[in-house]
Enzyme design. Sequence first.
Site, PDB file in Angstrom:
ATOM      1  N   LYS A   1      13.640   1.219   1.037  1.00 57.33           N
ATOM      2  CA  LYS A   1      13.686   2.663   0.816  1.00 57.33           C
ATOM      3  C   LYS A   1      13.786   3.436   2.130  1.00 57.33           C
ATOM      4  O   LYS A   1      14.335   4.545   2.166  1.00 57.33           O
ATOM      5  CB  LYS A   1      12.459   3.099   0.021  1.00 57.33           C
TER       6      LYS A   1
ATOM      7  N   TYR B   1      10.123  -3.764  -0.247  1.00 55.84           N
ATOM      8  CA  TYR B   1      10.446  -2.528  -0.965  1.00 55.84           C
ATOM      9  C   TYR B   1      10.406  -1.293  -0.058  1.00 55.84           C
ATOM     10  O   TYR B   1      11.383  -0.520  -0.024  1.00 55.84           O
ATOM     11  CB  TYR B   1       9.521  -2.344  -2.171  1.00 55.84           C
TER      12      TYR B   1
END
Length: 259
Positions: A158, A154
């Site tokens: 990002k 994750y």
Amino acid sequence: MNSKLEYAVITGASQGLGRAFALSLAEKGQNLILISLPNQKLNQLAKQIEEDHYVKTVYFELDFCSDKDVIILTKYLNSNFNVNILINNAGTGGTKRINDASLTYLNTIIQVNIKATTVFTHQLLPNLKKQQKSYILNVSSIAAFSPVGYKTVYPASKAFIHSFSIGLSEELKSSNVSVSVINPGAMKTNPEITARIEKQGIIGRLTLLDPKRVADFSIKKMFQGTTFILINPISWFIASLLPNKIKVPMMTNIVKREA
């Protein structure tokens, strides 16, 4: 297509920050194209916005895990709507030990957070360039500045969004398209998430954000042409300025409680 009307495309629009973006733009009289997963009551939100704010609102239910479906939708949008704002808000994540995570889980994060954002931007950019002034707002995360154990993929996804946005902003700086990126932390999207984040301790409570305030502030800065929109200075300091040998163990210990 009514050539006099311009629309804002918002992905992940059914709840949380995406819903807040939709309401904030509707308050300014902006027509909307709302996109979200099926069965998220998106039709009710679209109807509510039209009735409350007297703007044109259309919606599409889409699973971003299919590149083909994303391309079909963007081609339809380009053929039928003038798009002057694109907000790439859709994203997914989670907290798992890497050896407990399935390939489907990992692929979904990469597909939704990286590929869908890239495809939407690439496919709608010619449309955005046709308008007098256009804006792209990408939603990254404070996790982009700090690797975190038990999340692993994750934060990396990002970090891609942040880098992609800054580079695209530079590439398009002489055009009519302004590119912005925000890197928020956890938000009060529902009572369950709020309670879970508050269990992380004082840092979790200090950095918990209200979606409406984030949306209003981000849109204001987007229209001002700000490239990197700083949302929470405390989170940014912890994630960006502290050395990895301090912040990575600290952040990993915080999210370990979720795992």
